[in-house]
Write a protein that holds these residues in place. Structure first.
Motif, short mmCIF file in Angstrom:
data_model
loop_
_atom_site.label_atom_id
_atom_site.label_comp_id
_atom_site.label_asym_id
_atom_site.label_seq_id
_atom_site.Cartn_x
_atom_site.Cartn_y
_atom_site.Cartn_z
N GLY A 325 29.01 43.36 54.00
CA GLY A 325 28.21 42.14 53.98
C GLY A 325 29.04 40.90 53.67
N ARG A 326 30.28 40.91 54.07
CA ARG A 326 31.20 39.78 53.88
C ARG A 326 31.34 39.39 52.40
NH1 ARG A 326 32.06 35.89 58.95
NH2 ARG A 326 32.76 37.55 60.28
N ASP A 327 31.46 40.42 51.58
CA ASP A 327 31.61 40.22 50.14
C ASP A 327 33.11 40.06 49.82
OD1 ASP A 327 31.68 40.36 47.39
OD2 ASP A 327 31.10 42.48 47.29
N ALA A 328 33.58 38.80 49.86
CA ALA A 328 35.02 38.55 49.68
C ALA A 328 35.49 38.97 48.29
CB ALA A 328 35.33 37.08 49.94
N ALA A 329 34.63 38.78 47.29
CA ALA A 329 35.03 39.17 45.91
C ALA A 329 35.22 40.68 45.85
CB ALA A 329 33.97 38.71 44.91
N GLY A 330 34.35 41.42 46.53
CA GLY A 330 34.48 42.88 46.57
C GLY A 330 35.78 43.29 47.24
N VAL A 331 36.12 42.62 48.33
CA VAL A 331 37.38 42.93 49.03
C VAL A 331 38.56 42.63 48.11
CG1 VAL A 331 38.89 42.26 50.96
CG2 VAL A 331 36.44 42.57 51.36
N ARG A 332 38.49 41.52 47.40
CA ARG A 332 39.60 41.16 46.48
C ARG A 332 39.78 42.26 45.42
NH1 ARG A 332 37.37 35.94 46.56
NH2 ARG A 332 36.56 36.08 44.45
N ARG A 333 38.65 42.77 44.92
CA ARG A 333 38.74 43.83 43.89
C ARG A 333 39.38 45.09 44.47
NH1 ARG A 333 33.77 41.84 42.19
NH2 ARG A 333 32.59 43.29 43.49
N MET A 334 38.96 45.47 45.69
CA MET A 334 39.52 46.70 46.28
C MET A 334 41.02 46.54 46.54
SD MET A 334 36.59 48.18 48.85
CE MET A 334 35.65 46.73 49.30
N MET A 335 41.40 45.37 47.05
CA MET A 335 42.82 45.16 47.38
C MET A 335 43.68 45.08 46.11
SD MET A 335 43.02 45.53 50.50
CE MET A 335 41.51 46.33 51.00
N ALA A 336 43.10 44.52 45.03
CA ALA A 336 43.84 44.46 43.76
C ALA A 336 44.06 45.89 43.25
CB ALA A 336 43.08 43.63 42.74
N SER A 337 43.03 46.72 43.40
CA SER A 337 43.15 48.10 42.92
C SER A 337 44.19 48.86 43.77
CB SER A 337 41.77 48.76 42.99
OG SER A 337 41.88 50.12 42.85
N LEU A 338 44.20 48.59 45.08
CA LEU A 338 45.19 49.25 45.96
C LEU A 338 46.60 48.88 45.51
CD1 LEU A 338 45.78 50.90 48.55
CD2 LEU A 338 45.62 48.77 49.85
#
Ligand SMILES: Cc1ncc(COP(=O)(O)O)c(C=O)c1O
Ligand SMILES: N[C@@H](CCOP(=O)(O)O)C(=O)O
Length: 469
Positions: A325-338
């Protein structure tokens, strides 16, 4: 047409800026703010149209008027004139309702040429309009590099630096990168994996001072224009098999997730697709993720399909953004964890949404060799190992609808692997005569960001001085 970053913290840009930017300033990837759609009548009409005609219809909405239609048409025509096959991307039937979409008829015998030939022309055009130069860096597991070098060699406004994993590309792939003889091309063997090389490229983009100093640009599929040009063949192939009336499925040999994301983009534009099947080799992080919801890197294994020996699939971020759903904050969290711990968990709703369209499967080394042998025995058709990964996985997903497996490389790019699998010699086309005898020119660097930055800076500044003199 405007573009937004998957991480939501970079400027919203138009097409020409996105083309030159490559990666967004916040480390994210650009996607269109809204998806343009094509009507069923338009898609139906693609059945009798030429590849360049379909390419213009599919791509023009993404360019958003920033390049004149006549110029765009000319660049499309010039790009696909480099493909000797009249259909550019022909379909070959290999079984009941199973087709291979041959994307390897371009100058370097892999699907990367389809987008790269156009991108080089688009970049040249935009740079000339702006009266400036660019430094292009790219990471390759073997095919992007050769395609980029073939497309950019000798162009006056760009210097091209291609990082490839030392000892992990096929001899043909290596020669395509190291024998161009062009002054504006630098092939660099990195002591590491493709993921290391891609990490270095992203590191250069994430260093604003360096980025601005060398006017950095990129041609990996992090660049939206790569995806845009790859959407076209989903439409040409589906239309020739009866779309939009008839649904089709696609299986895509996958590494960096760019090619299959282009298929997803086609569905967002209105192409009726039943399934998009992700086919991985032993480096099966994507298949595991679709199965379990956990994206977890665990080291790269060298396989007979080396271009897919990838763990960090950049474009998966684009799908996470869309499906979440175009949740940029969620993407940022996943990429930080990666970045911090080598993995992340896809939220349950996002995973469920992905699974409505995507399926996945893995083909190990033995399976892939068996597929090459069996298809040759049954149909006399010779698969390259990447396509064989796709065909093997596709066969487990055949249904009532036509299945189109993307044939991403010519078997002669991987002659040793093909010979080992089925005993058959795959010979290079005449366009490649003498390739293996030409003198190679490349440098070797450690897999360290600072070493590569120093190398790129020195050469791009010297080139810029030379151009200004
Ligand atoms: C021959 C070949 N097949 C498949 C792939 C995977 O494509 P993507 O990275 O777009 O998933 C690549 C490289 O990326 C390739 O070079
Ligand atoms: N398999 C690719 C890896 C880079 O992928 P890209 O599509 O992001 O350029 C290659 O052959 O280099």
């Amino acid at each position: 047409m405007k573009y937004v970053s998957t991480r939501g913290e970079a400027p919203v840009l138009g097409f020409a800026d996105v083309l030159l930017a490559g990666l967004a300033a916040d480390g994210g990837l650009y996607v269109p703010e809204t998806w343009p759609t094509l009507s069923p009548e338009t898609i139906r009409g693609f059945a009798g149209a030429s590849y360049p005609e379909v390419a213009f219809a599919v791509m023009q909405p993404f360019v958003g008027g920033e390049i004149k239609d006549a110029d765009l048409k000319r660049m499309i025509a010039e790009s696909y004139a480099t493909f000797p096959h009249p259909a550019v991307a022909p379909l070959v039937q290999i079984g009941p309702r199973h087709f291979c979409l041959e994307l390897f008829h371009g100058p370097t015998l892999a699907f990367k040429d389809v987008a790269m030939q156009l991108i080089a022309r688009l970049m040249d055009h935009v740079l000339a309009e702006r009266g400036r130069r660019a430094t292009i860096v790219g990471a390759t597991s073997g095919d992007t590099g050769g395609a980029a070098i073939a497309a950019f060699a000798g162009r006056a406004r760009t210097d091209l630096f291609i990082l490839f994993p030392n000892g992990r590309v096929s001899p043909v792939q290596q020669r395509q990168m190291t024998t161009s003889g062009a002054d504006n091309v630098y092939a660099v063997a990195i002591d590491g994996t493709f993921d290391d090389a891609q990490g270095i490229v992203k590191g250069m983009f994430n260093d604003p001072r360096f980025r601005d100093r060398v006017a950095l640009s990129g041609v990996n599929s992090i660049n939206w224009a790569r995806i845009m040009a790859q959407i076209v063949y989903y439409f040409t192939s589906a239309a020739s098999l009866g779309s939009p009336e008839r649904e089709v499925s696609f299986t895509v040999p996958t590494g960096n997730f760019g090619d299959i994301f282009a298929g997803y983009a086609a569905t967002r534009m209105g192409l009726p697709v039943k399934r998009l099947v992700v086919a991985t080799n032993a480096n099966d992080i994507l298949a595991r993720c679709l199965d379990t919801g956990r994206y977890e890197t665990n080291g790269v294994e060298a396989t007979m399909s080396p271009s897919m020996d990838i763990q960090v699939s950049s474009n998966f971020e684009r799908l996470l953004f869309e499906a979440g759903g175009r949740d940029a904050a969620g993407v940022r969290r996943m990429m930080a964890s990666l970045w911090q711990s080598g993995g992340f968990t896809v939220p349950a709703e996002t995973l469920a949404s992905i699974r409505t369209l995507f399926a996945a499967g893995r083909s190990g080394e033995e399976d892939t060799a068996r597929t090459i042998r069996r298809i040759l025995d049954d149909t006399s058709y010779l698969l390259d190992p990447h396509t064989a990964v796709g065909v093997g996985v596709a066969e487990r997903h055949l249904g009532d609808e036509p299945m189109i497996t993307l044939s991403t490389a010519h078997p002669a790019k991987f002659p040793e692997a093909v010979k080992r699998a089925c005993g058959r010699d795959a010979s290079l086309p005449v366009s490649h005569e003498g390739l293996m005898e030409r003198a190679e020119q490349f440098d070797r660097l450690p897999a360290e960001l600072s070493a590569v930055q120093t190398y790129v800076l020195a050469r791009s500044q010297a080139a810029a001085k030379g151009a200004a003199a």
